[in-house]
Design an enzyme around this catalytic site. Sequence first.
Site, PDB file in Angstrom:
ATOM      1  N   ASP A 139      -7.800 -40.046  -9.622  1.00  0.00           N
ATOM      2  CA  ASP A 139      -7.507 -38.996 -10.517  1.00  0.00           C
ATOM      3  C   ASP A 139      -7.139 -39.733 -11.866  1.00  0.00           C
ATOM      4  O   ASP A 139      -7.170 -40.817 -11.891  1.00  0.00           O
ATOM      5  CB  ASP A 139      -6.311 -38.421 -10.055  1.00  0.00           C
ATOM      6  CG  ASP A 139      -5.873 -36.921 -10.531  1.00  0.00           C
ATOM      7  OD1 ASP A 139      -5.271 -36.078  -9.873  1.00  0.00           O
ATOM      8  OD2 ASP A 139      -6.434 -36.503 -11.427  1.00  0.00           O
ATOM      9  N   GLU A 164       0.470 -28.531 -13.068  1.00  0.00           N
ATOM     10  CA  GLU A 164       1.103 -29.696 -12.372  1.00  0.00           C
ATOM     11  C   GLU A 164       2.468 -29.969 -12.116  1.00  0.00           C
ATOM     12  O   GLU A 164       3.343 -29.083 -12.276  1.00  0.00           O
ATOM     13  CB  GLU A 164       0.454 -30.987 -12.914  1.00  0.00           C
ATOM     14  CG  GLU A 164      -0.986 -30.723 -12.912  1.00  0.00           C
ATOM     15  CD  GLU A 164      -1.819 -32.085 -13.421  1.00  0.00           C
ATOM     16  OE1 GLU A 164      -2.592 -31.833 -14.263  1.00  0.00           O
ATOM     17  OE2 GLU A 164      -1.713 -33.084 -13.067  1.00  0.00           O
TER      18      GLU A 164
HETATM   19  C1  GLC Z   1      -5.221 -34.020 -13.564  1.00  0.00           C
HETATM   20  C2  GLC Z   1      -5.192 -33.213 -12.174  1.00  0.00           C
HETATM   21  C3  GLC Z   1      -6.527 -33.202 -11.637  1.00  0.00           C
HETATM   22  C4  GLC Z   1      -7.549 -32.654 -12.511  1.00  0.00           C
HETATM   23  C5  GLC Z   1      -7.790 -34.177 -13.531  1.00  0.00           C
HETATM   24  C6  GLC Z   1      -8.652 -34.093 -14.703  1.00  0.00           C
HETATM   25  O1  GLC Z   1      -4.325 -34.987 -13.538  1.00  0.00           O
HETATM   26  O2  GLC Z   1      -4.471 -34.166 -11.187  1.00  0.00           O
HETATM   27  O3  GLC Z   1      -6.413 -31.920 -10.753  1.00  0.00           O
HETATM   28  O4  GLC Z   1      -8.779 -32.515 -11.902  1.00  0.00           O
HETATM   29  O5  GLC Z   1      -6.376 -34.374 -14.031  1.00  0.00           O
HETATM   30  O6  GLC Z   1      -8.396 -32.889 -15.507  1.00  0.00           O
END
Ligand code: GLC
Length: 613
Positions: free
Chosen positions: A301, A490
Amino acid sequence: MKKIISLLAMIISILFMSSCTENENPDIPYIPIVPPLVEPTIKELVSEKLNELSLIEKVAQMIQAERAYITPDQVEQYGIGSILSGGGSHPTSYIDSADVWYDMYADYQESALKSTSEIPIIYGVDAIHGNNNLYGATIFPHNIGLGAANNSDLMYEIGKATAEEMLVTGITWTFAPAVSVVSDISWGRTYEGLSENPLIHQNLVKHMIFGLQENGVSATAKHFVADGGTIGGIDQGNVTVNEQTIRDIHLSPYVQAINAGVDTIMISYSAIDDIKMHGSHYWITEVLKEELEFEGFIISDWNAIHQLPGSYDEQIVTAVNAGVDMLMEPSDWESALSSLYQAVISDNISVERIDDAVSRILTVKYNRGLIDEPFARLDPIDYLYSSIHQDIARQAVRESLVLLKNNEEALPLNKDELIYIAGPASNNVGYLCGGWTTYWLGNTEADIGVGISISQAFSNVLESSSTQLVSSWTEASTVVVVLSEIPYSEGAGDNDQLTLTQGLAHPDNDQALLLAKQAHDAGKKVIGILISGRPLVLGDDINSFDAFVAAWLPGSEGGTGIADVIFGDYDFTGKLSYTWPRDLSQVGFTSTRSDYEESIVMYPFGYGLSYLS
Ligand code: GLC
């Protein structure tokens, strides 16, 4: 390379033919036996390609940069394997057209093909409820609503429509679906989860993946594993339940996803017993890759490996040796590239591990047609916000709605009633969409370029009966109050004050609830509609309403879909995929618990009224 193999096969077959003797019997026509041209398998093509790559070219395939931090020239120079747009990361502005997106994509792709490896990039976006970064795209209900709808055919159609509205920009990879099983609705990503209970995931996850991948884009099951199981619902927090519980509740959607052939899996920021998932060889390699035989590739991530112990070089080694195949290092991609290369040179990471990772990545690129057609796209005129997609989204809205209360058949409304509508989400499409819409944290504009508001949709219905919304509640026979949360994503959505007037509740809810009470006390029929990313404690406020509807985050077609059901053209079919707590002490009390007791909660998992019930 493929052409060379085909040519070789042709030469072999000609040689074979010439060796055959003419048929002795002139009466029987001579038909040479030509062996079929044998197309190389993807496995053979991948192996062929891998053997052609130098170590630095292999390592470059394992790096993903964010578009804002890398130029096409750098893609050509370094041969980077992947680029992403983070939430709201547009080519130039939020109103960029599909053509502007495609031009950006094609620039990067042309550069990738000019790199020494000549391997196309795979470009990823968070198209989690439609292609939600793209202005003018259809915005579907977030997963919490799709869990209430619980319609597997609809999930496929949404996946297909999302793939089509991604391919108008050329982009072939979405970081979706989230397969989170949410144990505590305090979590800011509750709405990205289908349910608190994997029974819902079992019916839906594979169909979303089929819908996406059978229509040309790679899906991502995320965030592995138990992202929704942290203590207190704290985003990126710690999970302390035992392994069997993790397997029964949080791992089972990944079994669905792997059986569906999901191309990629994203690792969770969270930890299990304080071991960060990005460093867990057990869960990533031993469970995912060996026990469950996952054949796609694992992506980290956003900057997640930075949360691992040690220096950056040690974080890279830990994550890749744990089984991470591609590193989402948006701005640090150059450091990641050199650090990973040095780790192999110094034997801290084996070449075999690199070859495994690159083989997985190349396999996905071949499978999704990227190698053969790196510039493929669909015509926006045919697919972007098409009437077919609008109808799918509108159906999803209808089926996601849950009727929680309907005293004395207050609903459905008649199409000639005197209706007054108010509340923060009554005239705002942005609030209907929630987070990951236009921007990472959502779009609070009343008009987001697509869709109509609830009040506009109601006006359109009343107009058909030569009626219109009234401008004062005292003139109305029915008062509709649309409550809301403000959009969030988030950790920004983590909240333990889950009521209609605290935490992330819209500040205008107070006024709206006062109106509902006044209207109720004055003998009006009062209808409540809640736009939210999770259940909220209703308390005594529920007594001001004759009927109350959970509408979740319905997206661009929320206005029309809600009107369809409120005015009785369709019945309610949605059932709660999350327990609705009576008070804050019941947050985290979910239907997966052995001590679950339906009678004590406000509305239990699976609850939902209809006009016929
Ligand atoms: C974010 C999220 C993830 C996402 C990634 C790219 O922090 O946790 O779900 O796909 O970054 O945007």
